[in-house]
Design a protein around this motif. Structure first.
Motif, PDB file in Angstrom:
ATOM      1  N   LYS A   1       0.324 107.119 -12.168  1.00  0.00           N
ATOM      2  CA  LYS A   1      -0.809 106.185 -12.126  1.00  0.00           C
ATOM      3  C   LYS A   1      -0.682 105.241 -10.931  1.00  0.00           C
ATOM      4  CE  LYS A   1      -1.847 106.214 -17.072  1.00  0.00           C
ATOM      5  NZ  LYS A   1      -1.865 105.411 -18.328  1.00  0.00           N
ATOM      6  N   TYR A   2       0.548 104.822 -10.670  1.00  0.00           N
ATOM      7  CA  TYR A   2       0.752 103.914  -9.540  1.00  0.00           C
ATOM      8  C   TYR A   2       0.412 104.611  -8.226  1.00  0.00           C
ATOM      9  CZ  TYR A   2       2.908 100.444  -6.501  1.00  0.00           C
ATOM     10  OH  TYR A   2       3.116  99.495  -5.524  1.00  0.00           O
ATOM     11  N   GLN A   3       0.850 105.866  -8.074  1.00  0.00           N
ATOM     12  CA  GLN A   3       0.568 106.601  -6.848  1.00  0.00           C
ATOM     13  C   GLN A   3      -0.931 106.842  -6.697  1.00  0.00           C
ATOM     14  OE1 GLN A   3       2.964 107.624  -4.382  1.00  0.00           O
ATOM     15  NE2 GLN A   3       1.014 107.834  -3.290  1.00  0.00           N
ATOM     16  N   ARG A   4      -1.628 107.020  -7.810  1.00  0.00           N
ATOM     17  CA  ARG A   4      -3.080 107.189  -7.746  1.00  0.00           C
ATOM     18  C   ARG A   4      -3.760 105.922  -7.219  1.00  0.00           C
ATOM     19  NH1 ARG A   4      -5.386 109.093 -13.290  1.00  0.00           N
ATOM     20  NH2 ARG A   4      -7.317 108.954 -12.057  1.00  0.00           N
ATOM     21  N   TRP A   5      -3.188 104.771  -7.580  1.00  0.00           N
ATOM     22  CA  TRP A   5      -3.706 103.506  -7.032  1.00  0.00           C
ATOM     23  C   TRP A   5      -3.488 103.448  -5.518  1.00  0.00           C
ATOM     24  CZ3 TRP A   5      -0.450  98.842  -5.936  1.00  0.00           C
ATOM     25  CH2 TRP A   5      -1.237  97.758  -5.488  1.00  0.00           C
ATOM     26  N   ILE A   6      -2.315 103.841  -5.084  1.00  0.00           N
ATOM     27  CA  ILE A   6      -2.005 103.887  -3.648  1.00  0.00           C
ATOM     28  C   ILE A   6      -2.961 104.852  -2.938  1.00  0.00           C
ATOM     29  CG2 ILE A   6      -0.281 104.557  -1.919  1.00  0.00           C
ATOM     30  CD1 ILE A   6       0.462 101.970  -3.273  1.00  0.00           C
ATOM     31  N   ASN A   7      -3.160 106.024  -3.531  1.00  0.00           N
ATOM     32  CA  ASN A   7      -4.059 107.024  -2.935  1.00  0.00           C
ATOM     33  C   ASN A   7      -5.499 106.516  -2.862  1.00  0.00           C
ATOM     34  OD1 ASN A   7      -1.797 108.623  -2.904  1.00  0.00           O
ATOM     35  ND2 ASN A   7      -2.434 109.941  -4.597  1.00  0.00           N
TER      36      ASN A   7
ATOM     37  N   LEU B   1       9.868  96.112 -18.794  1.00  0.00           N
ATOM     38  CA  LEU B   1       9.898  97.471 -18.265  1.00  0.00           C
ATOM     39  C   LEU B   1      11.335  97.927 -18.091  1.00  0.00           C
ATOM     40  CD1 LEU B   1       7.206  97.417 -15.390  1.00  0.00           C
ATOM     41  CD2 LEU B   1       6.956  98.470 -17.645  1.00  0.00           C
ATOM     42  N   TYR B   2      11.533  99.246 -18.105  1.00  0.00           N
ATOM     43  CA  TYR B   2      12.855  99.812 -17.854  1.00  0.00           C
ATOM     44  C   TYR B   2      12.939 100.457 -16.474  1.00  0.00           C
ATOM     45  CZ  TYR B   2      13.588  99.146 -22.846  1.00  0.00           C
ATOM     46  OH  TYR B   2      13.705  98.585 -24.089  1.00  0.00           O
ATOM     47  N   GLN B   3      11.803 100.903 -15.968  1.00  0.00           N
ATOM     48  CA  GLN B   3      11.762 101.535 -14.651  1.00  0.00           C
ATOM     49  C   GLN B   3      10.608 100.975 -13.836  1.00  0.00           C
ATOM     50  OE1 GLN B   3      11.511 105.741 -15.602  1.00  0.00           O
ATOM     51  NE2 GLN B   3      13.726 105.985 -15.378  1.00  0.00           N
ATOM     52  N   ASN B   4      10.774 100.958 -12.536  1.00  0.00           N
ATOM     53  CA  ASN B   4       9.739 100.436 -11.652  1.00  0.00           C
ATOM     54  C   ASN B   4       8.831 101.581 -11.197  1.00  0.00           C
ATOM     55  OD1 ASN B   4       8.204  99.220  -9.576  1.00  0.00           O
ATOM     56  ND2 ASN B   4       9.885  97.818  -9.104  1.00  0.00           N
ATOM     57  N   PRO B   5       7.556 101.567 -11.589  1.00  0.00           N
ATOM     58  CA  PRO B   5       6.651 102.659 -11.209  1.00  0.00           C
ATOM     59  C   PRO B   5       6.374 102.714  -9.714  1.00  0.00           C
ATOM     60  CG  PRO B   5       5.408 100.858 -12.186  1.00  0.00           C
ATOM     61  CD  PRO B   5       6.867 100.533 -12.380  1.00  0.00           C
ATOM     62  N   ALA B   6       6.724 101.635  -9.006  1.00  0.00           N
ATOM     63  CA  ALA B   6       6.469 101.598  -7.563  1.00  0.00           C
ATOM     64  C   ALA B   6       7.573 102.264  -6.756  1.00  0.00           C
ATOM     65  CB  ALA B   6       6.303 100.145  -7.103  1.00  0.00           C
ATOM     66  N   ASN B   7       8.693 102.577  -7.402  1.00  0.00           N
ATOM     67  CA  ASN B   7       9.791 103.225  -6.691  1.00  0.00           C
ATOM     68  C   ASN B   7       9.372 104.594  -6.148  1.00  0.00           C
ATOM     69  OD1 ASN B   7      11.553 101.125  -7.093  1.00  0.00           O
ATOM     70  ND2 ASN B   7      12.564 102.036  -8.866  1.00  0.00           N
ATOM     71  N   LYS B   8       9.771 104.856  -4.912  1.00  0.00           N
ATOM     72  CA  LYS B   8       9.537 106.142  -4.235  1.00  0.00           C
ATOM     73  C   LYS B   8       8.054 106.456  -4.042  1.00  0.00           C
ATOM     74  CE  LYS B   8      13.853 108.189  -5.909  1.00  0.00           C
ATOM     75  NZ  LYS B   8      14.486 109.323  -6.628  1.00  0.00           N
ATOM     76  N   ALA B   9       7.208 105.431  -4.111  1.00  0.00           N
ATOM     77  CA  ALA B   9       5.779 105.665  -3.864  1.00  0.00           C
ATOM     78  C   ALA B   9       5.573 106.061  -2.408  1.00  0.00           C
ATOM     79  CB  ALA B   9       4.976 104.411  -4.187  1.00  0.00           C
TER      80      ALA B   9
END
Length: 378
Positions: free
Chosen positions: A109-115, A148-156
């Motif tokens: 979902k985060y990458q879709r925002w970036i896209n 949160l346990y993980q950052n969805p922005a990592n490796k975007a």
């Protein structure tokens, strides 16, 4: 935004609203404190308390984003960066809405925002990257806060419009010298001296327009950068971009001679116009006694670049060129970082990453000389 009201007994009364992250309703709150700052602190605490005890599954994105900004950014970052933060907030709302929870945003979902920003909205890659960095920092705080346990922005993967050909980012030594000669020979104006300071020192535009005579220490050959002029909003001095931007910059001899002469002429003709208060003796003003705008300086530079027969630049290119010149001069990265007012050397390295031809040639020569020396020793 309401401000604390001073009472007759010397204390401060403050009314504010807190939005419930569960119901979404605004709740009126009141507090009385000894100082205005304590009122603001009480507001932040109330917002934090409103979020306490909420399970990670129910924590909403935007309320947490707002709390993060209120707690860690307001009063710390400058107005320009705060503007970028607000633009990021709007972008998150436009794409995800106001009711999405923090935990429901995964890497896809985060990458879709970036896209969406890079492809659908055709934003420049730098714009997408700026919003990504802000969102990633917010998610990092959410992890530290236990939501949160993980950052969805990592490796975007950051995508966006390539602006490489749209704007020249730096100057070669030859271009720098050509432009300097054109500016030196041009008519007297605020733009002329602002350009020269930025050329030699790599100061930001707002830092340069806010300069006064008191900022120059010709005895120690330094310039103190301790404020910025907010030409977009208040038309007054404000804080620098970040706390790290406050610094003392070394004055090159050539620039110092130019500025000494300029200030002496101002003192003699008594043309320094005071604005707002006696302490605001701006050195570089227009015909109305006000510091010029960034649009005005870029328009000036466009004309001078044309006369110098080089590709057009904006004033920000001088910061990149300053890094290049310091690297070519052999300055270490820490000194370069401090002179530019960057938070850390990694930011300075991003400016240096353009690797212009002069730097490439210098390093090539160093490498060749080194190989010759070890080959001769075998």
């Amino acid at each position: 935004m309401a401000k604390p009201k001073k009472l007759k007994n010397g204390m401060y009364s403050y009314r504010y609203k807190v939005k419930s992250p569960i119901s979404g309703k605004w709740i009126d709150k009141y507090t009385t404190q000894f100082t205005a700052q304590q009122c603001y602190d009480a507001e932040i605490k109330a917002k934090n308390d409103a979020l306490m005890g909420i399970s990670p599954e129910r924590m909403l994105l935007i309320p947490f984003f707002d709390l993060w900004v209120d707690t860690f950014k307001k009063g710390i970052v400058g107005p320009d960066h705060l503007g970028k933060i607000n633009a990021t907030r709007k972008s998150l709302i436009d794409f995800f809405g106001k009711d999405i929870t923090l935990k429901s945003i995964d890497r896809i979902k985060y990458q879709r925002w970036i896209n969406h920003m890079g492809i659908d909205l055709n934003h420049a890659k730098k714009t997408v990257s700026d919003k990504h960095k802000i969102a990633k920092a917010m998610f990092t705080e959410a992890i530290d806060s236990g939501y949160l346990y993980q950052n969805p922005a990592n490796k975007a993967k950051i995508i966006g419009r390539d602006t490489t050909g749209e704007r020249k980012k730096t100057l070669s030594i030859e271009e720098w010298l050509k432009l300097k000669e054109v500016i030196l020979s041009s008519e007297e104006s605020a733009s002329k001296y602002i350009s020269l300071i930025m050329m030699y020192l790599g100061t930001r535009f707002q830092e340069t327009t806010g300069l006064t005579k008191k900022d120059f220490d010709f005895k120690n050959h330094t310039l103190s950068i301790n404020k910025a002029f907010d030409y977009k909003r208040t038309k007054k001095n404000t804080t620098t971009k970040t706390v790290n931007s406050v610094r003392v910059v070394d004055l090159p001899t050539d620039l110092e001679i130019i500025l000494r002469d300029y200030i002496a002429k101002l003192d003699q003709s008594k043309k320094v116009i005071k604005l707002h208060a006696p302490t605001n003796d701006y050195l570089f003003t227009n015909d109305f006694g006000e510091p010029i705008t960034n649009a005005a300086i870029n328009k000036y530079l466009a004309k001078k670049c044309k006369l110098a027969k080089i590709q057009k630049i904006t004033s920000h290119a001088f910061r990149h060129a300053r890094v290049d010149l310091l690297v070519l001069a052999g300055s270490d990265m820490i000194y370069t970082q401090k002179q530019l007012g960057h938070k850390d050397a990694s930011v300075t390295l991003q400016y240096y990453s353009t690797l212009n031809q002069d730097i490439r040639d210098k390093n090539k020569l160093i490498t060749e000389e080194f190989l010759k020396s070890i080959d001769g020793g075998l």
